[in-house]
Design a protein around this motif. Structure first.
Motif, PDB file in Angstrom:
ATOM      1  N   GLN A  10     118.124 -72.256  11.435  1.00  0.00           N
ATOM      2  CA  GLN A  10     118.100 -71.465  10.205  1.00  0.00           C
ATOM      3  C   GLN A  10     116.766 -71.622   9.479  1.00  0.00           C
ATOM      4  O   GLN A  10     116.217 -70.654   8.955  1.00  0.00           O
ATOM      5  N   GLU A  11     116.262 -72.850   9.456  1.00  0.00           N
ATOM      6  CA  GLU A  11     114.960 -73.094   8.827  1.00  0.00           C
ATOM      7  C   GLU A  11     113.853 -72.358   9.581  1.00  0.00           C
ATOM      8  O   GLU A  11     112.963 -71.762   8.971  1.00  0.00           O
ATOM      9  N   ASN A  12     113.903 -72.387  10.898  1.00  0.00           N
ATOM     10  CA  ASN A  12     112.910 -71.672  11.713  1.00  0.00           C
ATOM     11  C   ASN A  12     112.961 -70.175  11.434  1.00  0.00           C
ATOM     12  O   ASN A  12     111.924 -69.529  11.285  1.00  0.00           O
ATOM     13  N   ARG A  13     114.166 -69.621  11.362  1.00  0.00           N
ATOM     14  CA  ARG A  13     114.315 -68.184  11.089  1.00  0.00           C
ATOM     15  C   ARG A  13     113.740 -67.841   9.713  1.00  0.00           C
ATOM     16  O   ARG A  13     113.029 -66.867   9.559  1.00  0.00           O
ATOM     17  N   ARG A  14     114.063 -68.673   8.724  1.00  0.00           N
ATOM     18  CA  ARG A  14     113.535 -68.444   7.369  1.00  0.00           C
ATOM     19  C   ARG A  14     112.015 -68.460   7.390  1.00  0.00           C
ATOM     20  O   ARG A  14     111.357 -67.605   6.807  1.00  0.00           O
ATOM     21  N   ARG A  15     111.445 -69.423   8.092  1.00  0.00           N
ATOM     22  CA  ARG A  15     109.986 -69.545   8.171  1.00  0.00           C
ATOM     23  C   ARG A  15     109.373 -68.324   8.853  1.00  0.00           C
ATOM     24  O   ARG A  15     108.344 -67.816   8.415  1.00  0.00           O
ATOM     25  N   VAL A  16     110.005 -67.844   9.917  1.00  0.00           N
ATOM     26  CA  VAL A  16     109.490 -66.669  10.619  1.00  0.00           C
ATOM     27  C   VAL A  16     109.555 -65.441   9.708  1.00  0.00           C
ATOM     28  O   VAL A  16     108.598 -64.667   9.627  1.00  0.00           O
ATOM     29  N   VAL A  17     110.655 -65.257   9.001  1.00  0.00           N
ATOM     30  CA  VAL A  17     110.800 -64.099   8.109  1.00  0.00           C
ATOM     31  C   VAL A  17     109.764 -64.163   6.983  1.00  0.00           C
ATOM     32  O   VAL A  17     109.113 -63.162   6.675  1.00  0.00           O
ATOM     33  N   ILE A  58     111.044 -56.976  11.302  1.00  0.00           N
ATOM     34  CA  ILE A  58     110.314 -56.199  10.297  1.00  0.00           C
ATOM     35  C   ILE A  58     111.249 -55.787   9.163  1.00  0.00           C
ATOM     36  O   ILE A  58     110.889 -55.865   7.987  1.00  0.00           O
ATOM     37  N   GLY A  59     112.454 -55.375   9.505  1.00  0.00           N
ATOM     38  CA  GLY A  59     113.436 -55.034   8.472  1.00  0.00           C
ATOM     39  C   GLY A  59     113.740 -56.220   7.573  1.00  0.00           C
ATOM     40  O   GLY A  59     113.772 -56.094   6.341  1.00  0.00           O
ATOM     41  N   GLU A  60     113.943 -57.385   8.165  1.00  0.00           N
ATOM     42  CA  GLU A  60     114.215 -58.587   7.371  1.00  0.00           C
ATOM     43  C   GLU A  60     113.002 -59.006   6.546  1.00  0.00           C
ATOM     44  O   GLU A  60     113.136 -59.439   5.404  1.00  0.00           O
ATOM     45  N   PHE A  66     110.641 -57.320  -0.695  1.00  0.00           N
ATOM     46  CA  PHE A  66     111.211 -56.643  -1.863  1.00  0.00           C
ATOM     47  C   PHE A  66     112.043 -57.593  -2.724  1.00  0.00           C
ATOM     48  O   PHE A  66     112.087 -57.435  -3.948  1.00  0.00           O
ATOM     49  N   ALA A  67     112.675 -58.593  -2.109  1.00  0.00           N
ATOM     50  CA  ALA A  67     113.395 -59.595  -2.897  1.00  0.00           C
ATOM     51  C   ALA A  67     112.412 -60.408  -3.742  1.00  0.00           C
ATOM     52  O   ALA A  67     112.709 -60.732  -4.901  1.00  0.00           O
ATOM     53  N   GLU A  68     111.238 -60.722  -3.183  1.00  0.00           N
ATOM     54  CA  GLU A  68     110.199 -61.400  -3.960  1.00  0.00           C
ATOM     55  C   GLU A  68     109.774 -60.540  -5.146  1.00  0.00           C
ATOM     56  O   GLU A  68     109.594 -61.040  -6.257  1.00  0.00           O
ATOM     57  N   LEU A  69     109.599 -59.247  -4.908  1.00  0.00           N
ATOM     58  CA  LEU A  69     109.206 -58.327  -5.976  1.00  0.00           C
ATOM     59  C   LEU A  69     110.264 -58.317  -7.081  1.00  0.00           C
ATOM     60  O   LEU A  69     109.928 -58.396  -8.274  1.00  0.00           O
ATOM     61  N   ALA A  70     111.521 -58.258  -6.697  1.00  0.00           N
ATOM     62  CA  ALA A  70     112.607 -58.263  -7.686  1.00  0.00           C
ATOM     63  C   ALA A  70     112.614 -59.580  -8.473  1.00  0.00           C
ATOM     64  O   ALA A  70     112.851 -59.568  -9.691  1.00  0.00           O
ATOM     65  N   ARG A  71     112.333 -60.699  -7.798  1.00  0.00           N
ATOM     66  CA  ARG A  71     112.260 -61.992  -8.505  1.00  0.00           C
ATOM     67  C   ARG A  71     111.117 -61.994  -9.520  1.00  0.00           C
ATOM     68  O   ARG A  71     111.260 -62.528 -10.620  1.00  0.00           O
TER      69      ARG A  71
END
Length: 186
Positions: A10-17, A58-60, A66-71
């Motif tokens: 999960q950490e690897n996936r988060r880092r890749v995204v 790319i979708g993720e 966009f989540a960063e922008l909303a934050r």
């Protein structure tokens, strides 16, 4: 090598995204999987354990941007409690700044991804995420006196033109003119 724990996966996936979110804003969606994984500090082979396709990533990554922008918008409202106009002015000033112009990797996904999403290679999910992100940003920018889409188009156009003319006096002139047009009070 042994298997990676679920927590590590999960950490690897988060880092890749997160890495992909920055790289596609900086370099475009054409960045290679190998380069994305290298930038994330992981092997190319690990990509396919995490994602079905580059389009999925790319979708993720677009959703993350966009989540960063909303934050940022929420943080702005928190800094200006009860003053949404002040939060919008601060956001416009930051958006139309030399710092934002010069930092696309950390910047707005609207400007950074528009051309790539308009092409077919980004995928349907990226296009859906992009359209929703544009709608949300425009809605946030709307006021009683000014339409949010018009404001966003002005900001987007100014930022893209400023990036394209970087290194000339015109670049900063474009940013200043758009900032003035959007923050003039009657």
């Amino acid at each position: 090598m042994g298997r990676v724990s679920q927590a590590q996966a999960q950490e690897n996936r988060r880092r890749v995204v997160e890495t992909a979110s920055r790289l596609i804003r900086e370099q475009g969606t054409h960045v290679s999987v190998a380069d994305l994984m290298k930038a994330a500090g992981l092997t190319h082979g690990g990509f396919y354990k995490q994602f079905a396709s580059k389009e999925e990533l790319i979708g993720e990554a677009a959703a993350h941007a966009f989540a960063e922008l909303a934050r940022h918008h929420t943080d702005g409202l928190d800094r200006h409690p009860g003053e949404p106009d002040a939060a919008q002015r601060a956001a416009i000033d930051a958006y139309l700044s030399v710092e934002h112009r010069d930092s696309p990797a950390d910047g707005c996904p609207v400007a950074a991804l528009a051309t790539d999403v308009a092409r077919e290679g980004a995928g349907d999910e990226a296009r859906r995420v992009y359209a929703q992100g544009v709608r949300d940003f425009a809605d946030w920018l709307g006021t009683e006196d000014q339409d949010g889409i018009t404001r966003l188009c002005t900001m987007f156009g100014a930022l893209v033109l400023s990036r394209a003319t970087k290194g000339s006096p015109l670049s900063e002139e474009i940013l200043a003119a758009a900032r003035e047009a959007l923050t003039v009070t009657d």
